[in-house]
Design a protein around this motif. Sequence first.
Motif, mmCIF file in Angstrom:
data_model
loop_
_atom_site.group_PDB
_atom_site.id
_atom_site.type_symbol
_atom_site.label_atom_id
_atom_site.label_comp_id
_atom_site.label_asym_id
_atom_site.label_seq_id
_atom_site.Cartn_x
_atom_site.Cartn_y
_atom_site.Cartn_z
ATOM 1 N N LEU A 296 0.789 -1.246 0.000
ATOM 2 C CA LEU A 296 0.000 0.000 0.000
ATOM 3 C C LEU A 296 0.821 1.297 0.000
ATOM 4 C CD1 LEU A 296 -3.137 -0.752 2.201
ATOM 5 C CD2 LEU A 296 -3.133 0.139 -0.131
ATOM 6 N N PRO A 297 1.953 1.368 0.729
ATOM 7 C CA PRO A 297 2.719 2.616 0.702
ATOM 8 C C PRO A 297 3.204 3.000 -0.705
ATOM 9 C CG PRO A 297 3.451 1.222 2.513
ATOM 10 C CD PRO A 297 2.519 0.405 1.695
ATOM 11 N N PHE A 298 3.203 2.036 -1.637
ATOM 12 C CA PHE A 298 3.685 2.294 -3.000
ATOM 13 C C PHE A 298 2.541 2.479 -3.995
ATOM 14 C CE2 PHE A 298 6.734 -0.417 -0.743
ATOM 15 C CZ PHE A 298 7.852 0.401 -0.769
ATOM 16 N N MET A 299 1.303 2.516 -3.492
ATOM 17 C CA MET A 299 0.143 2.648 -4.381
ATOM 18 C C MET A 299 -0.401 4.068 -4.325
ATOM 19 S SD MET A 299 -1.802 -1.011 -3.889
ATOM 20 C CE MET A 299 -2.082 -1.515 -5.582
ATOM 21 N N ASN A 300 -0.778 4.566 -5.503
ATOM 22 C CA ASN A 300 -1.319 5.917 -5.618
ATOM 23 C C ASN A 300 -2.776 5.866 -6.049
ATOM 24 O OD1 ASN A 300 1.253 7.072 -5.076
ATOM 25 N ND2 ASN A 300 1.856 6.602 -7.187
ATOM 26 N N ALA A 301 -3.416 7.018 -6.120
ATOM 27 C CA ALA A 301 -4.793 7.094 -6.605
ATOM 28 C C ALA A 301 -4.869 6.440 -7.981
ATOM 29 C CB ALA A 301 -5.234 8.544 -6.679
ATOM 30 N N GLY A 302 -5.905 5.628 -8.186
ATOM 31 C CA GLY A 302 -6.060 4.941 -9.459
ATOM 32 C C GLY A 302 -5.498 3.538 -9.470
ATOM 33 N N SER A 303 -4.892 3.118 -8.350
ATOM 34 C CA SER A 303 -4.373 1.745 -8.286
ATOM 35 C C SER A 303 -5.462 0.800 -7.763
ATOM 36 C CB SER A 303 -3.102 1.675 -7.444
ATOM 37 O OG SER A 303 -3.307 2.260 -6.197
ATOM 38 N N HIS A 304 -5.206 -0.498 -7.894
ATOM 39 C CA HIS A 304 -6.268 -1.488 -7.674
ATOM 40 C C HIS A 304 -5.722 -2.701 -6.927
ATOM 41 C CE1 HIS A 304 -9.699 -3.987 -9.790
ATOM 42 N NE2 HIS A 304 -9.949 -3.759 -8.518
ATOM 43 N N ASN B 9 -7.936 -8.382 -17.374
ATOM 44 C CA ASN B 9 -8.681 -7.213 -17.849
ATOM 45 C C ASN B 9 -9.362 -6.490 -16.688
ATOM 46 O OD1 ASN B 9 -9.929 -5.527 -20.001
ATOM 47 N ND2 ASN B 9 -11.795 -6.467 -19.222
ATOM 48 N N PHE B 10 -9.937 -7.269 -15.765
ATOM 49 C CA PHE B 10 -10.619 -6.684 -14.610
ATOM 50 C C PHE B 10 -9.628 -5.911 -13.732
ATOM 51 C CE2 PHE B 10 -12.642 -6.521 -10.477
ATOM 52 C CZ PHE B 10 -13.985 -6.327 -10.768
ATOM 53 N N ALA B 11 -8.454 -6.502 -13.501
ATOM 54 C CA ALA B 11 -7.440 -5.851 -12.653
ATOM 55 C C ALA B 11 -7.002 -4.509 -13.238
ATOM 56 C CB ALA B 11 -6.228 -6.765 -12.495
ATOM 57 N N LEU B 12 -6.955 -4.438 -14.568
ATOM 58 C CA LEU B 12 -6.450 -3.230 -15.234
ATOM 59 C C LEU B 12 -7.515 -2.153 -15.436
ATOM 60 C CD1 LEU B 12 -4.290 -5.070 -17.903
ATOM 61 C CD2 LEU B 12 -3.399 -3.575 -16.101
ATOM 62 N N THR B 13 -8.776 -2.534 -15.458
ATOM 63 C CA THR B 13 -9.819 -1.557 -15.825
ATOM 64 C C THR B 13 -10.922 -1.340 -14.786
ATOM 65 O OG1 THR B 13 -11.154 -3.273 -16.917
ATOM 66 C CG2 THR B 13 -9.527 -2.116 -18.285
#
Length: 227
Positions: free
Chosen positions: A116-124, A206-210
């Motif tokens: 999580l510390p490496f994830m930004n807005a828009g990540s999944h 596809n789900f992970a990316l979109t």
Amino acid sequence: MSKRIIVTGTSRGIGIELVKQLAEQGHQVLALSRNEKPCIDLKLNNVTALSFDLSSEEDLSKVATFIEKEWQTVDALIHNAGALVNKPFEKLSAADFQRVYEVNVFGVAQLTQAVLPFMNAGSHVLTISSMGGVQGSAKFPGLAAYSSSKGAVITLSELLAEEYKEQGIAFNVLALGAVQTEMLEEAFPGYQAPLQPDEMAAYIANFALTAHKFYNGKVLQVSASTP
């Protein structure tokens, strides 16, 4: 655009298919599994395979160090690893429950904390659960530890979606039905599933990316059949 994606449980089944398909699409993939050899043998430049035990603090810090040095950010984390014990309830030991929950629940929580510390807005953050973990779905004897653990990660993901919504990080769950994998064979020996691992991997990739644009805190049932 190339994304940086972590996938767990990548030595076989849906996991290794996910690695292949995401890499072929040009994404950077960190493949985490106790047995890293199948992913190393793919010889794909944009895949890094690490030997990884979800219950090991040392391995969790190894992942954080890799991200810090090589990537700096992570766009998607796919929790695909799973442990299953198929035994009548009265024969399930505390150690059986511990082993299943260590991978399917505690491991998911701890790896999420590390990434999580490496994830930004828009990540999944996408967790692969099972129809057996969905309230009201068909349940099967012998899977008390497995299915209850898969129910636990569904609730965990719903909670984290709420906790991190201000940061723009999405958490979703895919509850899978029957796919022809080694794990399905352990749970339902001899059963022939309607879907192959590569077909389900294409859907998950596809789900992970979109899907973070459309869903947050959701559990989607991806099931043509449950045995």
